[in-house]
Design a protein around this motif. Structure first.
Motif, PDB file in Angstrom:
ATOM      1  N   UNK A  12       0.324   0.088 -10.081  1.00 21.31           N
ATOM      2  CA  UNK A  12       0.504   1.436  -9.534  1.00 21.31           C
ATOM      3  C   UNK A  12      -0.401   1.554  -8.305  1.00 21.31           C
ATOM      4  N   UNK A  13       0.109   1.265  -7.137  1.00 23.33           N
ATOM      5  CA  UNK A  13      -0.734   1.158  -5.930  1.00 23.33           C
ATOM      6  C   UNK A  13      -1.582   2.393  -5.647  1.00 23.33           C
ATOM      7  N   UNK A  31      10.427  -0.742 -15.547  1.00 21.75           N
ATOM      8  CA  UNK A  31      10.501  -0.046 -14.261  1.00 21.75           C
ATOM      9  C   UNK A  31       9.115   0.096 -13.647  1.00 21.75           C
ATOM     10  N   UNK A  32       8.132   0.429 -14.478  1.00 22.26           N
ATOM     11  CA  UNK A  32       6.758   0.549 -13.989  1.00 22.26           C
ATOM     12  C   UNK A  32       6.257  -0.789 -13.462  1.00 22.26           C
ATOM     13  N   UNK A  33       6.541  -1.857 -14.203  1.00 22.83           N
ATOM     14  CA  UNK A  33       6.046  -3.168 -13.798  1.00 22.83           C
ATOM     15  C   UNK A  33       6.637  -3.598 -12.458  1.00 22.83           C
ATOM     16  N   UNK A  82      -1.510  -9.551 -13.696  1.00 22.77           N
ATOM     17  CA  UNK A  82      -0.937 -10.085 -12.457  1.00 22.77           C
ATOM     18  C   UNK A  82      -0.728  -9.014 -11.396  1.00 22.77           C
ATOM     19  N   UNK A  83      -0.617  -7.742 -11.800  1.00 28.83           N
ATOM     20  CA  UNK A  83      -0.382  -6.671 -10.821  1.00 28.83           C
ATOM     21  C   UNK A  83      -1.643  -5.875 -10.496  1.00 28.83           C
ATOM     22  N   UNK A  84      -2.786  -6.362 -10.940  1.00 35.07           N
ATOM     23  CA  UNK A  84      -4.033  -5.660 -10.646  1.00 35.07           C
ATOM     24  C   UNK A  84      -4.495  -5.974  -9.230  1.00 35.07           C
ATOM     25  N   UNK A  85      -4.892  -4.949  -8.509  1.00 29.81           N
ATOM     26  CA  UNK A  85      -5.388  -5.112  -7.140  1.00 29.81           C
ATOM     27  C   UNK A  85      -6.589  -6.063  -7.121  1.00 29.81           C
TER      28      UNK A  85
END
Length: 438
Positions: free
Chosen positions: A211-212, A352-354, A244-247
């Protein structure tokens, strides 16, 4: 007994019955009042520090004795003096300060080989917030005690320093509150609330990954608190490197503190936990029953607690003598009840969130890469995590036919075997779903 004032009157009567004169009671307690009571603490307010010192020195043990006689439990006594009550009330009423924390204290946390390091780190942080390890990042599977340690730190610091501003928030709630503040035009209040925390406790941080805007806001919140020398404690179901989606900026900050993992407890620790939980609920179990429970429930402390609560209900409600057969029935009930199958809409929402798309993109007709991949993964997870038929899966994903569903599942299966990235995606989404169910 209906209120704190009722309890207070019982305490004063106890003092009188144990040799404290009416004059002494009027002198030291007429302008004192009860403030709060939880499962192991009784808070009193008096007008100045002089009276507090006298009450502490002369009457504290008698007050503890009266509470033990009344509730058959040990209580700590905390006395606020003068204007300290204002800061205490502000802290207590903070919207996202500590939630209900009954039982979540260090003395009720059973330490074993699997959690000793995390427990020691949490104790060090509680003793010296902002100095020992900052941030402290505790990770491990659901149901192993991460939240217990997180809230124990908050309880300890709150009792030691009632005026400190403690903020507790879950990862997904941070996102929801941020979105609400933007919609309501209260973004500045949102930032002030979190960035001014003396102790910032964040549970299930994995939910902000991907979630940017949330990560951007959390990054600045983290920096403000850290640079002010205040303490940050974070929990997650996995280490930062596996998100994997962590800033990357957040990953390096988390890894720059102390990382402490909690593993499933060994059989000796499970036996100790079972014995402690039973004791707390007033339940006496035979050694054979304790061993049986510890050998059958191996990976989740919450299930251990569930078995003990179920057995307590058998004893209290059914007036049943606890036998091995009772234990077997309780375990079967808890394990059966504890298997939570995610709903198709929850799987779609998490996919969808991912992939950072709208849920309608999964159930709609879009053929672009992201929605197509998200849809295929959603179908695969519905097949592997639920009891849904291919027809039901197709209906949940926009009335896809049997052939399309089967083809999508096979593509994901092949992708998991051929690509570590696909495997990591499926693992991350599954882990997030499991965390939401626990």
């Amino acid at each position: 007994m209906n209120s704190l004032n009722d309890i207070w009157q019982v305490i004063l009567k106890y003092l009188s019955a144990h040799g404290v004169s009416d004059t002494a009671i009027r002198t030291w307690f007429d302008d004192s009042e009860p403030v709060e009571m939880d499962d192991c603490r009784f808070v009193i307010h008096t007008v100045n520090s002089f009276k507090r010192n006298v009450i502490n020195e002369r009457f504290e043990q008698m007050i503890k004795d009266s509470l033990k006689e009344l509730f058959a439990a040990d209580f700590d006594i905390e006395i606020l003096a003068g204007d300290e009550i204002k800061d205490y009330i502000i802290t207590e009423k903070e919207e996202n300060s500590l939630p209900e924390t009954a039982g979540y204290t260090f003395d009720r946390f059973t330490v074993g080989a699997s959690n000793r390091y995390a427990h020691a780190a949490a104790m060090a942080v509680a003793e010296k917030p902002g100095q020992a390890y900052n941030p402290l990042f505790i990770y491990g599977n659901s149901g192993l005690g991460k939240t217990h340690l997180l809230l124990s730190i908050g309880q300890y610091i709150h009792r030691k320093s009632p005026s400190k501003r403690i903020v507790y928030i879950k990862g997904d709630e941070f996102t929801n509150n941020m979105v609400r503040s933007i919609r309501n035009g209260t973004a500045e209040e949102f930032r002030t609330k979190y960035r001014n925390a003396d102790l910032f406790l964040v549970d299930d941080i994995q939910f902000i990954a991907g979630r940017p805007q949330t990560q951007e806001e959390f990054f600045h919140t983290f920096n403000n608190i850290y640079e002010a020398g205040h303490q940050i404690v974070v929990t997650s179901d996995r280490p930062p490197k596996e998100m994997s989606l962590l800033d990357d900026r957040l990953r390096t900050r988390f890894e720059g503190g102390l990382m402490a993992d909690i593993q499933p407890p060994d059989v000796e620790t499970r036996m100790a936990i079972t014995r402690n939980k039973a004791s707390q609920l007033g339940l006496v179990l035979s050694d054979a029953a304790i061993v049986y429970i510890a050998e059958k429930i191996t990976a989740n402390i919450r299930q251990l607690e569930g078995v003990i609560k179920k057995l307590t209900a058998y004893k209290d409600i059914l007036n049943e003598v606890i036998t091995i057969e009772s234990v077997q029935r309780a375990i079967n009930d808890v394990i059966r009840d504890g298997v939570v199958i995610p709903k198709p809409e929850e799987i779609i929402r998490e996919c969808a969130h991912y992939y950072q798309i709208d849920e309608k993109d999964i159930t709609g007709q879009s053929r672009s890469a992201k929605p197509t991949m998200a849809r295929q993964v959603a179908m695969y997870l519905m097949r592997s995590l639920t009891n849904m038929s291919l027809k039901e899966i197709g209906a949940s994903c926009g009335d896809r036919n049997h052939t399309t569903v089967l083809s999508s599942i096979r593509k994901v299966e092949e992708g998991i075997k051929a690509s570590s990235e696909t495997a990591a995606t499926v693992r991350d989404i599954t882990s997030n779903l499991n965390s939401q169910q626990s």
